[in-house]
Design a protein around this motif. Structure first.
Motif, PDB file in Angstrom:
ATOM      1  N   LYS A  71       0.717  -0.977   0.108  1.00  0.00           N
ATOM      2  CA  LYS A  71      -0.105   0.024   0.064  1.00  0.00           C
ATOM      3  C   LYS A  71       0.898   1.442  -0.066  1.00  0.00           C
ATOM      4  CE  LYS A  71      -2.403   1.193   3.761  1.00  0.00           C
ATOM      5  NZ  LYS A  71      -3.578   1.091   4.707  1.00  0.00           N
ATOM      6  N   ILE A  72       0.638   2.129  -0.873  1.00  0.00           N
ATOM      7  CA  ILE A  72       1.364   3.263  -0.968  1.00  0.00           C
ATOM      8  C   ILE A  72       0.682   4.348   0.034  1.00  0.00           C
ATOM      9  CG2 ILE A  72       2.123   5.209  -2.323  1.00  0.00           C
ATOM     10  CD1 ILE A  72       1.704   3.085  -4.974  1.00  0.00           C
ATOM     11  N   VAL A  73       1.619   4.665   1.026  1.00  0.00           N
ATOM     12  CA  VAL A  73       0.811   5.779   1.834  1.00  0.00           C
ATOM     13  C   VAL A  73       1.493   7.196   1.708  1.00  0.00           C
ATOM     14  CG1 VAL A  73       0.275   6.562   4.368  1.00  0.00           C
ATOM     15  CG2 VAL A  73       0.118   4.193   3.478  1.00  0.00           C
ATOM     16  N   SER A  74       0.773   8.144   1.310  1.00  0.00           N
ATOM     17  CA  SER A  74       1.447   9.565   0.965  1.00  0.00           C
ATOM     18  C   SER A  74       0.898  10.475   1.860  1.00  0.00           C
ATOM     19  CB  SER A  74       1.056   9.820  -0.425  1.00  0.00           C
ATOM     20  OG  SER A  74       1.639  10.816  -0.936  1.00  0.00           O
ATOM     21  N   PHE A  75       1.939  11.521   2.367  1.00  0.00           N
ATOM     22  CA  PHE A  75       1.453  12.662   3.272  1.00  0.00           C
ATOM     23  C   PHE A  75       1.609  13.786   2.465  1.00  0.00           C
ATOM     24  CE2 PHE A  75       1.971   8.943   6.250  1.00  0.00           C
ATOM     25  CZ  PHE A  75       1.046   9.359   7.078  1.00  0.00           C
ATOM     26  N   PRO A  76       0.858  14.829   2.878  1.00  0.00           N
ATOM     27  CA  PRO A  76       1.057  16.130   2.320  1.00  0.00           C
ATOM     28  C   PRO A  76       2.068  17.016   2.894  1.00  0.00           C
ATOM     29  CG  PRO A  76      -0.717  16.353   3.876  1.00  0.00           C
ATOM     30  CD  PRO A  76      -0.188  14.745   3.908  1.00  0.00           C
ATOM     31  N   ASP A  77       2.422  18.371   2.294  1.00  0.00           N
ATOM     32  CA  ASP A  77       3.424  19.013   2.568  1.00  0.00           C
ATOM     33  C   ASP A  77       3.169  20.283   3.807  1.00  0.00           C
ATOM     34  OD1 ASP A  77       4.541  17.837   0.450  1.00  0.00           O
ATOM     35  OD2 ASP A  77       3.681  19.267  -0.884  1.00  0.00           O
ATOM     36  N   ASP A  78       2.003  20.184   4.192  1.00  0.00           N
ATOM     37  CA  ASP A  78       1.487  21.106   5.154  1.00  0.00           C
ATOM     38  C   ASP A  78       0.273  20.784   5.699  1.00  0.00           C
ATOM     39  OD1 ASP A  78      -0.265  22.610   3.491  1.00  0.00           O
ATOM     40  OD2 ASP A  78       1.249  23.739   2.395  1.00  0.00           O
ATOM     41  N   ASN A  79      -0.122  21.485   6.490  1.00  0.00           N
ATOM     42  CA  ASN A  79      -1.696  21.374   7.045  1.00  0.00           C
ATOM     43  C   ASN A  79      -2.561  22.324   6.977  1.00  0.00           C
ATOM     44  OD1 ASN A  79      -1.046  18.739   8.422  1.00  0.00           O
ATOM     45  ND2 ASN A  79       0.299  19.969   9.871  1.00  0.00           N
ATOM     46  N   ALA A  80      -2.335  22.970   5.602  1.00  0.00           N
ATOM     47  CA  ALA A  80      -3.222  24.287   5.333  1.00  0.00           C
ATOM     48  C   ALA A  80      -4.589  23.953   4.874  1.00  0.00           C
ATOM     49  CB  ALA A  80      -2.618  25.048   4.120  1.00  0.00           C
ATOM     50  N   ILE A  97       4.532  -4.206 -12.935  1.00  0.00           N
ATOM     51  CA  ILE A  97       3.822  -4.805 -11.571  1.00  0.00           C
ATOM     52  C   ILE A  97       2.357  -4.951 -11.800  1.00  0.00           C
ATOM     53  CG2 ILE A  97       3.842  -4.424  -9.013  1.00  0.00           C
ATOM     54  CD1 ILE A  97       6.643  -4.702 -10.249  1.00  0.00           C
ATOM     55  N   ASP A  98       1.836  -6.030 -11.293  1.00  0.00           N
ATOM     56  CA  ASP A  98       0.543  -6.268 -11.339  1.00  0.00           C
ATOM     57  C   ASP A  98      -0.261  -5.001 -10.436  1.00  0.00           C
ATOM     58  OD1 ASP A  98      -2.050  -7.013 -11.543  1.00  0.00           O
ATOM     59  OD2 ASP A  98      -1.565  -8.922 -10.677  1.00  0.00           O
ATOM     60  N   ALA A  99      -1.443  -4.473 -11.175  1.00  0.00           N
ATOM     61  CA  ALA A  99      -2.156  -3.395 -10.569  1.00  0.00           C
ATOM     62  C   ALA A  99      -2.800  -3.947  -9.271  1.00  0.00           C
ATOM     63  CB  ALA A  99      -3.136  -2.561 -11.524  1.00  0.00           C
ATOM     64  N   GLN A 100      -3.066  -5.006  -9.096  1.00  0.00           N
ATOM     65  CA  GLN A 100      -3.907  -5.759  -8.177  1.00  0.00           C
ATOM     66  C   GLN A 100      -2.930  -5.932  -6.921  1.00  0.00           C
ATOM     67  OE1 GLN A 100      -7.349  -6.689  -8.243  1.00  0.00           O
ATOM     68  NE2 GLN A 100      -6.818  -5.728 -10.543  1.00  0.00           N
ATOM     69  N   ARG A 101      -1.667  -5.871  -7.109  1.00  0.00           N
ATOM     70  CA  ARG A 101      -0.704  -5.818  -5.982  1.00  0.00           C
ATOM     71  C   ARG A 101      -0.597  -4.389  -5.259  1.00  0.00           C
ATOM     72  NH1 ARG A 101       4.452  -8.159  -7.948  1.00  0.00           N
ATOM     73  NH2 ARG A 101       5.163  -8.223  -5.888  1.00  0.00           N
ATOM     74  N   ILE A 102      -1.228  -3.344  -5.641  1.00  0.00           N
ATOM     75  CA  ILE A 102      -0.765  -2.231  -5.107  1.00  0.00           C
ATOM     76  C   ILE A 102      -2.125  -1.298  -4.851  1.00  0.00           C
ATOM     77  CG2 ILE A 102       0.412   0.119  -5.730  1.00  0.00           C
ATOM     78  CD1 ILE A 102       1.747  -1.746  -7.809  1.00  0.00           C
ATOM     79  N   SER A 103      -2.186  -0.654  -3.692  1.00  0.00           N
ATOM     80  CA  SER A 103      -3.313   0.114  -3.424  1.00  0.00           C
ATOM     81  C   SER A 103      -2.557   1.479  -2.911  1.00  0.00           C
ATOM     82  CB  SER A 103      -4.043  -0.648  -2.289  1.00  0.00           C
ATOM     83  OG  SER A 103      -3.348  -0.792  -0.955  1.00  0.00           O
ATOM     84  N   THR A 158       6.417   9.591   1.782  1.00  0.00           N
ATOM     85  CA  THR A 158       5.830   8.485   0.932  1.00  0.00           C
ATOM     86  C   THR A 158       6.439   7.287   1.586  1.00  0.00           C
ATOM     87  OG1 THR A 158       5.681   9.919  -0.941  1.00  0.00           O
ATOM     88  CG2 THR A 158       5.075   7.676  -1.134  1.00  0.00           C
ATOM     89  N   TYR A 159       5.436   6.415   2.013  1.00  0.00           N
ATOM     90  CA  TYR A 159       5.585   4.987   2.431  1.00  0.00           C
ATOM     91  C   TYR A 159       5.178   3.981   1.592  1.00  0.00           C
ATOM     92  CZ  TYR A 159       6.527   7.365   6.994  1.00  0.00           C
ATOM     93  OH  TYR A 159       6.943   8.197   7.895  1.00  0.00           O
ATOM     94  N   LEU A 160       5.815   2.936   1.722  1.00  0.00           N
ATOM     95  CA  LEU A 160       5.215   1.587   1.176  1.00  0.00           C
ATOM     96  C   LEU A 160       4.919   0.635   2.385  1.00  0.00           C
ATOM     97  CD1 LEU A 160       7.839   0.839  -1.950  1.00  0.00           C
ATOM     98  CD2 LEU A 160       5.640   2.248  -2.092  1.00  0.00           C
ATOM     99  N   ILE A 161       3.804   0.242   2.516  1.00  0.00           N
ATOM    100  CA  ILE A 161       3.707  -0.698   3.459  1.00  0.00           C
ATOM    101  C   ILE A 161       3.280  -1.935   2.965  1.00  0.00           C
ATOM    102  CG2 ILE A 161       1.937  -1.071   5.559  1.00  0.00           C
ATOM    103  CD1 ILE A 161       1.837   1.935   5.804  1.00  0.00           C
ATOM    104  N   ILE A 162       3.872  -3.214   3.603  1.00  0.00           N
ATOM    105  CA  ILE A 162       3.874  -4.375   3.296  1.00  0.00           C
ATOM    106  C   ILE A 162       2.397  -4.914   3.837  1.00  0.00           C
ATOM    107  CG2 ILE A 162       4.602  -6.618   3.221  1.00  0.00           C
ATOM    108  CD1 ILE A 162       6.554  -4.963   1.875  1.00  0.00           C
ATOM    109  N   GLU A 163       1.380  -5.242   2.767  1.00  0.00           N
ATOM    110  CA  GLU A 163       0.126  -5.539   3.177  1.00  0.00           C
ATOM    111  C   GLU A 163      -0.171  -7.196   3.259  1.00  0.00           C
ATOM    112  OE1 GLU A 163      -1.797  -2.790   4.043  1.00  0.00           O
ATOM    113  OE2 GLU A 163      -3.174  -3.143   2.745  1.00  0.00           O
ATOM    114  N   GLY A 164       0.666  -8.003   2.589  1.00  0.00           N
ATOM    115  CA  GLY A 164       0.434  -9.513   2.710  1.00  0.00           C
ATOM    116  C   GLY A 164       1.473 -10.247   1.853  1.00  0.00           C
TER     117      GLY A 164
END
Lengths: 341, 235
Positions: free
Chosen positions: B160-169, B194-200, B228-234
């Motif tokens: 899973k790709i987890v993305s965070f913003p640059d500020d809290n505006a 890379i198979d799209a089914q493997r990535i959220s 930006t993080y990559l989190i291992i989902e399974g």
């Protein structure tokens, strides 16, 4: 009880001290004024300018910035020559090779890159650090073969510039390493670290342990540089202190409070006794380290991340936290021979 | 006796040539440390070395105390593959071309290995995007190729790709931006096989609590772009 005569003598002595103090201060002020450096802004990065390095023949300088670019400028006129693009993060440091043909840069993107100065072409991207690269310094030989780098990953690495291979990792610092310098005789490397030490390493690739650990700073050491005769090392820290070390035995030759905020950069002139310091306290200062004697103190008006000086000290280049690149150019040669100790 | 002498004289040149070639044939070594990417702790893992014909030429284990390893006997001018295939860690492979040399040389290389554990969080250490932009920066492919190789070597892994913003505006704008960033990165992985089914992917309204924007003096000299993080989902 103090006798009347003794009281008069005591007062006299105090008056003499006061006069001496005033004289010294006026000499210092005169010196700074007569040093007569004039400041001009030659250009700007799109974000904070973090580093500056003047080449060996004093005809060019390079600056690195948080805007992820490197700019090359001509000297003494200060014309912007090229913008080198490629890094994917702030460019924390730059260094010309000893023959002025190559430029090394270290970045937040964890890479060290080698650029051809004439064409501006990126020649090598060297990956291996596991943290942002904070310091880079070329081997100052006329036929350079290695470049050294330091990183938040606590290591000092040496890279073969012909192959791009990582030829050595030096490990002993216990905190991020901030900056690195090659001695001009090519025998040693000095690294500065958040662990408050400067470590001296042999350039003999068979040796792993540091030759010396220099202790004397009481705060993270931010930068380190060799004098041109390789006899001395200057380092500066986050408390605004500067230490001049004997490069042969690691002894402290001078230690002084140079600024009221962190001193990110220092540089020697070719006489090996004139040192320029730049700080986030907005000041650039010029020192005769034999005192140390403060030769010049200029309030730049913005924080200073990087300073360098041409061989004869006639031009000081400054990288500022507002992104501006400034030159302090000396008008008249100073004539006063005294200064404030 | 005469026969032995003749035989010895006959063999001498060959022995000499062999000795000479031994001298000319330089050996290259490579050493470094292996660390766990999540906590930078040294790891003891199996390391295999393969030559360009896919032949395994060596197998060693890194030192548990400091993660150090040392591989020797490598030939100059040859490409090798260094593989990590421990059960507890994601498979990883690194190709190294040994430069041509006629003398003994040691090279250095440190490795960061990812534990095979769900919810392992891998921080992408470079800024892939410009401030408030969702298009991948030019040059990002150099760094993203590591993750593509990782996903190819570990074909059952889902991330899973987890993305965070640059500020809290503006939370709503932030969510939209970070979702677009996740989508850009996913598209890049998919376009590289890379198979799209493997990535959220997942966006966020506010900045990364584990890596917040520096404030005050600490922000000097630092440009903040959301992590930006990559989190291992399974697996």
């Amino acid at each position: 009880m103090m006798l009347f005569g003794e009281y008069i003598m005591y007062k006299k002595r105090r008056i003499i001290y006061l006069i001496m103090l005033l004289l010294c201060s006026s000499f210092a002020i005169s010196y700074a004024q007569i040093s007569n450096y004039k400041m001009r802004t030659i250009g700007k990065h799109n974000d904070e300018a973090l580093a500056v390095f003047i080449n060996k023949d004093n005809t060019m300088m390079a600056t690195g910035s948080q805007d992820e670019t490197i700019k090359l400028w001509s000297l003494p006129d200060g014309k912007e020559l090229k913008t080198l693009v490629g890094h994917l993060g702030s460019v924390y440091n730059v260094s010309f090779s000893g023959n002025d043909r190559l430029l090394a840069s270290g970045s937040e993107d964890q890479t060290v890159r080698i650029w051809d100065v004439n064409s501006g072409v990126e020649m090598k991207v060297m990956r291996g650090h596991t943290g942002p690269v904070i310091g880079v310094y070329f081997d100052q030989d006329n036929d350079p073969s290695l470049v050294a780098s330091t990183s938040f990953d606590k290591t000092v690495k040496l890279w073969d510039i012909a192959t791009g291979a990582e030829v050595k990792t030096l490990r002993a610092h216990t905190a991020p390493t901030n900056n690195v310098a090659y001695s001009y005789d090519g025998k040693t490397i000095a690294s500065a670290s958040d662990d408050s030490t400067v470590r001296i390493w042999s350039t003999d690739l068979k040796k792993d342990a540091p030759l010396m650990v220099l202790r004397g700073h009481r705060a993270p050491v931010l930068t380190v540089v060799y004098s041109f005769d390789s006899e001395m090392i200057a380092s500066s820290d986050a408390n605004g202190e500067v230490i001049i070390w004997d490069a042969k035995n690691g002894g402290i030759l001078r230690k002084f409070k140079a600024h009221n905020d962190l001193v990110q950069d220092v540089a020697f002139a070719a006489d090996n006794k004139t040192l320029v310091t730049g700080s986030l306290d907005n000041h650039v200062k010029l020192w005769d380290i034999s005192g140390p004697i403060l030769l010049m103190d200029m309030d730049i008006g913005v924080g200073v991340w990087g300073v360098d000086i041409v061989s004869n000290a006639s031009i000081i280049a400054i990288a500022c936290d507002d992104g501006s690149i400034r030159l302090l150019t000396k008008g008249v040669e100073p004539v006063i021979k005294k200064g404030k100790k | 006796m005469k026969k032995i002498l003749i035989l010895t004289l006959f063999c001498l040149p060959f022995l000499f040539i062999n000795a000479q070639s031994q001298l000319v044939q330089a050996v290259v070594s490579i050493g470094g440390r292996v660390y766990n990417i999540t906590n930078n702790q040294p790891l003891s893992v199996n390391i295999e070395i393969f030559d360009q014909n896919g032949q395994r030429i060596n197998k060693i284990k890194s030192n548990a105390t400091d993660g150090s390893y040392f591989i020797t006997g490598l030939k100059p001018g040859t490409t090798y593959e260094i593989r990590f295939s421990d059960f507890d860690y994601m498979k990883y492979s690194y190709s190294i071309q040994i430069p041509a040399t006629d003398k003994y040389v040691e090279y250095s290389k440190d490795f960061l290995i990812i534990p095979k554990k769900t919810q392992t969080k891998i921080l992408i250490p470079v800024k892939l995007f410009e401030t408030h932009k969702s298009k991948l920066k030019y040059g990002a492919d150099l760094f993203l190729s590591d993750y593509i190789n990782l996903l190819k070597l570990n074909p059952t892994v889902k991330i899973k790709i987890v993305s965070f913003p640059d500020d809290n505006a503006n939370p709503q704008d932030n969510l939209a931006l970070t979702q677009q960033r996740g989508s850009s990165l996913k598209d890049y992985f998919v376009s590289n096989g890379i198979d799209a089914q493997r990535i959220s992917f997942e966006g966020n309204e506010s900045t990364d609590p584990d890596n917040p924007p520096p404030t005050g003096r600490a922000s000097k000299g630092k440009k903040y772009i959301g992590s930006t993080y990559l989190i291992i989902e399974g697996f």
